[in-house]
Write a protein that holds these residues in place. Structure first.
Motif, PDB file in Angstrom:
ATOM      1  N   ALA A 149       0.859  -1.189   0.000  1.00  0.00           N
ATOM      2  CA  ALA A 149       0.000   0.000   0.000  1.00  0.00           C
ATOM      3  C   ALA A 149       0.893   1.235   0.000  1.00  0.00           C
ATOM      4  N   GLY A 150       0.947   1.914  -1.143  1.00  0.00           N
ATOM      5  CA  GLY A 150       1.794   3.099  -1.254  1.00  0.00           C
ATOM      6  C   GLY A 150       2.233   3.300  -2.690  1.00  0.00           C
ATOM      7  N   PRO A 151       3.297   4.084  -2.904  1.00  0.00           N
ATOM      8  CA  PRO A 151       3.800   4.289  -4.270  1.00  0.00           C
ATOM      9  C   PRO A 151       4.323   2.989  -4.866  1.00  0.00           C
ATOM     10  N   ALA A 152       4.229   2.844  -6.188  1.00  0.00           N
ATOM     11  CA  ALA A 152       4.599   1.592  -6.836  1.00  0.00           C
ATOM     12  C   ALA A 152       5.978   1.625  -7.485  1.00  0.00           C
ATOM     13  N   GLY A 153       6.658   2.733  -7.491  1.00  0.00           N
ATOM     14  CA  GLY A 153       7.877   2.857  -8.275  1.00  0.00           C
ATOM     15  C   GLY A 153       9.125   2.353  -7.603  1.00  0.00           C
ATOM     16  N   TRP A 154       9.209   1.057  -7.312  1.00  0.00           N
ATOM     17  CA  TRP A 154      10.431   0.490  -6.765  1.00  0.00           C
ATOM     18  C   TRP A 154      11.404   0.187  -7.902  1.00  0.00           C
ATOM     19  N   PRO A 155      12.702   0.440  -7.727  1.00  0.00           N
ATOM     20  CA  PRO A 155      13.669   0.090  -8.775  1.00  0.00           C
ATOM     21  C   PRO A 155      13.687  -1.410  -9.042  1.00  0.00           C
ATOM     22  N   GLY A 156      13.758  -1.774 -10.308  1.00  0.00           N
ATOM     23  CA  GLY A 156      13.896  -3.174 -10.685  1.00  0.00           C
ATOM     24  C   GLY A 156      12.651  -4.010 -10.512  1.00  0.00           C
ATOM     25  N   THR A 157      11.481  -3.383 -10.404  1.00  0.00           N
ATOM     26  CA  THR A 157      10.253  -4.141 -10.203  1.00  0.00           C
ATOM     27  C   THR A 157       9.190  -3.734 -11.210  1.00  0.00           C
ATOM     28  N   GLU A 158       8.172  -4.549 -11.304  1.00  0.00           N
ATOM     29  CA  GLU A 158       6.966  -4.213 -12.033  1.00  0.00           C
ATOM     30  C   GLU A 158       5.807  -4.191 -11.048  1.00  0.00           C
ATOM     31  N   ALA A 159       4.781  -3.379 -11.355  1.00  0.00           N
ATOM     32  CA  ALA A 159       3.664  -3.223 -10.429  1.00  0.00           C
ATOM     33  C   ALA A 159       2.349  -3.289 -11.175  1.00  0.00           C
ATOM     34  N   GLN A 160       1.386  -3.942 -10.577  1.00  0.00           N
ATOM     35  CA  GLN A 160       0.021  -3.978 -11.099  1.00  0.00           C
ATOM     36  C   GLN A 160      -0.895  -3.307 -10.086  1.00  0.00           C
ATOM     37  N   LEU A 161      -1.625  -2.305 -10.528  1.00  0.00           N
ATOM     38  CA  LEU A 161      -2.578  -1.638  -9.648  1.00  0.00           C
ATOM     39  C   LEU A 161      -3.702  -2.606  -9.291  1.00  0.00           C
ATOM     40  N   LEU A 162      -3.975  -2.721  -8.008  1.00  0.00           N
ATOM     41  CA  LEU A 162      -5.104  -3.519  -7.557  1.00  0.00           C
ATOM     42  C   LEU A 162      -6.319  -2.643  -7.283  1.00  0.00           C
ATOM     43  N   MET A 163      -6.133  -1.624  -6.444  1.00  0.00           N
ATOM     44  CA  MET A 163      -7.255  -0.760  -6.092  1.00  0.00           C
ATOM     45  C   MET A 163      -6.741   0.483  -5.385  1.00  0.00           C
ATOM     46  N   HIS A 164      -7.542   1.531  -5.445  1.00  0.00           N
ATOM     47  CA  HIS A 164      -7.293   2.714  -4.643  1.00  0.00           C
ATOM     48  C   HIS A 164      -7.938   2.517  -3.275  1.00  0.00           C
ATOM     49  N   GLU A 165      -7.797   3.503  -2.420  1.00  0.00           N
ATOM     50  CA  GLU A 165      -8.191   3.339  -1.025  1.00  0.00           C
ATOM     51  C   GLU A 165      -9.187   4.420  -0.623  1.00  0.00           C
ATOM     52  N   ALA A 166     -10.386   4.006  -0.220  1.00  0.00           N
ATOM     53  CA  ALA A 166     -11.408   4.931   0.271  1.00  0.00           C
ATOM     54  C   ALA A 166     -11.446   4.865   1.791  1.00  0.00           C
ATOM     55  N   MET A 167     -11.153   5.983   2.438  1.00  0.00           N
ATOM     56  CA  MET A 167     -11.130   6.057   3.895  1.00  0.00           C
ATOM     57  C   MET A 167     -12.480   6.577   4.398  1.00  0.00           C
ATOM     58  N   VAL A 168     -13.015   5.909   5.417  1.00  0.00           N
ATOM     59  CA  VAL A 168     -14.303   6.311   5.981  1.00  0.00           C
ATOM     60  C   VAL A 168     -14.175   6.462   7.496  1.00  0.00           C
ATOM     61  N   ALA A 169     -14.935   7.419   8.046  1.00  0.00           N
ATOM     62  CA  ALA A 169     -14.981   7.636   9.489  1.00  0.00           C
ATOM     63  C   ALA A 169     -16.044   6.727  10.081  1.00  0.00           C
ATOM     64  N   VAL A 170     -15.639   5.884  11.033  1.00  0.00           N
ATOM     65  CA  VAL A 170     -16.556   4.892  11.598  1.00  0.00           C
ATOM     66  C   VAL A 170     -16.496   4.913  13.115  1.00  0.00           C
ATOM     67  N   ALA A 171     -17.603   4.470  13.714  1.00  0.00           N
ATOM     68  CA  ALA A 171     -17.686   4.388  15.166  1.00  0.00           C
ATOM     69  C   ALA A 171     -18.714   3.338  15.534  1.00  0.00           C
ATOM     70  N   SER A 172     -18.750   3.001  16.805  1.00  0.00           N
ATOM     71  CA  SER A 172     -19.778   2.100  17.305  1.00  0.00           C
ATOM     72  C   SER A 172     -21.139   2.785  17.228  1.00  0.00           C
ATOM     73  N   PRO A 173     -22.195   2.065  16.840  1.00  0.00           N
ATOM     74  CA  PRO A 173     -23.535   2.665  16.837  1.00  0.00           C
ATOM     75  C   PRO A 173     -23.966   3.149  18.221  1.00  0.00           C
ATOM     76  N   GLN A 174     -23.399   2.533  19.272  1.00  0.00           N
ATOM     77  CA  GLN A 174     -23.733   2.988  20.628  1.00  0.00           C
ATOM     78  C   GLN A 174     -23.099   4.346  20.935  1.00  0.00           C
ATOM     79  N   LEU A 175     -21.952   4.627  20.302  1.00  0.00           N
ATOM     80  CA  LEU A 175     -21.291   5.908  20.524  1.00  0.00           C
ATOM     81  C   LEU A 175     -21.929   7.008  19.676  1.00  0.00           C
ATOM     82  N   ILE A 176     -22.157   6.717  18.409  1.00  0.00           N
ATOM     83  CA  ILE A 176     -22.744   7.699  17.481  1.00  0.00           C
ATOM     84  C   ILE A 176     -23.848   6.979  16.697  1.00  0.00           C
ATOM     85  N   PRO A 177     -25.101   7.123  17.095  1.00  0.00           N
ATOM     86  CA  PRO A 177     -26.180   6.378  16.450  1.00  0.00           C
ATOM     87  C   PRO A 177     -26.654   6.956  15.126  1.00  0.00           C
ATOM     88  N   GLY A 178     -26.343   8.238  14.834  1.00  0.00           N
ATOM     89  CA  GLY A 178     -26.823   8.869  13.608  1.00  0.00           C
ATOM     90  C   GLY A 178     -25.704   9.538  12.828  1.00  0.00           C
TER      91      GLY A 178
END
Length: 304
Positions: A149-178
């Motif tokens: 997970a990070g930049p793909a440009g390592w020397p002497g390697t090839e890279a295949q993109l798998l996926m980008h990363e979507a970050m979400v803010a999460v909590a317990s429903p008991q802490l934040i119900p709405g």
């Protein structure tokens, strides 16, 4: 053809056993040979490398500094040979194995649950997973490929993109119900990923919000720790959605702000430009691309 500078396997086996036991006698018992045979093998090895590997004392033998370092390398290589030999014996030479470096939480939460499908499609290929979180040199490791997970440009390697990363803010429903507005989270404990110290600040900034204490809060090394802390109501965590899909589906976590921040990190399959285990790697790569395709479609571009 240039002859390889490799000592005999018998000499290496005798040396490894003697080094592990710190005793020629114990090595002889383990290998079912005489003590003099062990002595001859080690003397032959010392002549071959041109370095003393043991010091003879009145109480027995002690590894020299060179012997200590060499014994570690020899033990690792013999372990590799033993593992590969057992694999050939078990599979009759069919299939193959892949040593794959993995980000631990990604492997646990995303990759491993999908591996039964890979095994059904490729029963002759065995995957060995090794934790790796930072770039490295393939020449200095036994790994055939890594998921990073990070930049793909390592020397002497090839890279295949798998996926980008979507970050979400999460909590317990008991802490934040709405649902909340982004600015409302500033009043809650923000759980921090120690490997992503600016993640909350970037998440707020992407929504035009300034939070005065966006870098304050308990710090944890792994996203799996953050997820567990959030489940138990210790605060709000910012986590890649792909790592908490089960928690979201089960309702133990809920997304508290309806915003997905596409981070500046992406997941890649990385391997040397001249890979070994080509057929096994090609099969795994094709399967992995199919598994990650829905995520590439859902999150088509990065913010960075």
């Amino acid at each position: 053809m240039l002859r390889r500078k490799i000592p005999s396997l018998s000499a290496l086996a005798a040396f490894e056993s003697a080094a592990r036991h710190q005793s020629f006698t114990a090595a002889a018992d383990e290998l079912a040979v005489t003590q003099s045979a062990v002595c001859r093998q080690i003397a032959t090895l010392e002549d071959f490398v041109g370095v003393k590997l043991f010091r003879r004392t009145r109480r027995g033998v002690v590894l020299t500094e060179a012997g200590v370092n060499y014994s570690r390398s020899v033990r690792d290589r013999l372990d590799d040979v033993e593992r590969d030999t057992l694999e050939v014996m078990a599979k009759g030479g069919l299939g193959g194995s892949l040593e794959l470096g993995v980000v631990p939480t990604f492997a646990t939460q995303w990759l491993v649950p999908r591996l039964p499908d890979f095994q059904r499609q490729h029963p002759g290929i065995t995957l060995h997973l090794v934790p790796r979180t930072r770039p490295f040199l393939f020449d200095d490791s036994t790994l055939h490929a890594t998921i990073y997970a990070g930049p793909a440009g390592w020397p002497g390697t090839e890279a295949q993109l798998l996926m980008h990363e979507a970050m979400v803010a999460v909590a317990s429903p008991q802490l934040i119900p709405g649902d909340l507005a982004p600015a409302d989270l500033a009043g809650y404990t923000l759980l921090q990923a120690s490997t992503r110290p600016h993640a909350w600040r970037q998440w707020f900034a992407a929504q035009g919000v300034t939070a005065p204490h966006d870098m304050a809060g308990p710090r944890m090394e792994l996203f799996s720790m953050l997820a567990k802390a959030a489940v138990h109501g210790l605060g709000v965590a910012l986590i890649p959605r792909l790592l908490i899909e089960d928690d979201l589906a089960a309702g133990t976590l809920r997304q508290v702000v309806p915003f997905e921040w596409i981070s500046d990190r992406s997941y890649y399959l990385i391997y040397p430009q001249a890979p070994t285990q080509r057929l096994a790697l090609a099969a795994f790569s094709q399967w992995l691309q199919a598994q990650s395709a829905p995520y590439r479609a859902a999150w088509p571009a990065t913010a960075g």
